[in-house]
Enzyme design. Structure first.
Site, PDB file in Angstrom:
ATOM      1  CE1 TYR A  12      -4.057   1.977   0.500  1.00 36.28           C
ATOM      2  CE2 TYR A  12      -2.737   3.189   2.099  1.00 36.28           C
ATOM      3  CZ  TYR A  12      -3.873   3.079   1.319  1.00 36.28           C
ATOM      4  OH  TYR A  12      -4.821   4.077   1.351  1.00 36.28           O
ATOM      5  CE  LYS A  55      -3.690   4.869  -1.828  1.00 35.91           C
ATOM      6  NZ  LYS A  55      -4.740   5.348  -2.757  1.00 35.91           N
TER       7      LYS A  55
END
Length: 238
Positions: A163, A167
């Site tokens: 993640y 990002k």
């Protein structure tokens, strides 16, 4: 498509991952501001439910099938909006997967890493490129990339590697697009909604509070910022 879309003054927004959480709430808030919402959802049944919820609240909304891992659906969604609206005022790249708190960078499941990058970073990139001709037809085009402090250099650790890396990539993409699309008058910003009580977040502040920062970036004035990273309308560290 809804007859409301025939109203020339109605602005349009495409929100990816719009069937729940921040995406659905941003759809509600923008719909209340007079936007026609194109709700991009991977699962048709969930998409139709989101469409019905929004319409039930008096919002002009249409479901478009959109799987960020499937380029053909991205192109098809852009084509649908082209034929029904002829332009797009706002793109909100909200769809995301794999908040992998169980992983560490030294022992990753690379299948999870690859899917997170495919959806959260490359999917958002593909969507922006597909939407570009539509955005160029708008008088006030905006791109909002829903990011996270997990992807900030200033707070990077070895946790949630899939993640966080995805990002981080989305933040970099935001800067690149802001520079490239400036000539088209497109304002491009990344927004961290903060720790929010979504299915992915699992706790935190109410979803409407997190969504307000996304809506703020979607409705910036022409002299608003571009290429920034914000939470609640205020700059945060990359």
């Amino acid at each position: 498509m809804s007859d409301l879309l025939q109203e020339a003054a109605m602005k349009t927004v495409l929100i990816t991952g719009a069937n729940r959480g921040l995406g659905l709430e941003a759809a509600h808030q923008l719909g209340e501001k007079g936007f026609h919402v194109f709700a991009g959802v991977r699962n048709p049944e969930a998409g139709r439910r989101a469409e019905a919820l929004l319409r039930g609240a008096g919002i002009a909304a249409d479901f478009v099938e959109l799987d960020m891992r499937a380029p053909e659906t991205i192109e098809a969604a852009a084509d649908t909006i082209w034929h029904s609206a002829g332009q797009l005022d706002v793109l909100i790249n909200n769809a995301a997967v794999h908040y992998d708190t169980h992983q560490r960078v030294g022992a990753p499941d690379f299948a999870i890493v690859e899917e997170a990058l495919a959806v959260n970073t490359v999917g958002a990139w593909r969507m922006a490129v597909a939407a570009l001709p539509l955005l160029r037809r708008s008088e006030a085009p905006r791109i909002v990339n829903v990011s996270s402090e997990s992807g900030a250099w200033s707070s990077m650790t070895g946790t949630t590697p899939a993640y966080s890396l995805s990002k981080l990539g989305l933040n970099g993409l935001t800067r690149m697009m802001a520079s490239e699309f400036r000539r088209d008058g497109i304002l491009v910003n990344a927004v961290c909604p903060g720790w929010t009580a979504t299915d992915m977040g699992g706790g935190g502040r109410p979803v409407p509070e997190g969504a307000r920062g996304i809506v703020w970036a979607a409705t910036l004035p022409d002299d608003g910022p571009t290429g920034g990273f914000f939470r609640d309308g205020k700059p945060i560290d990359w």
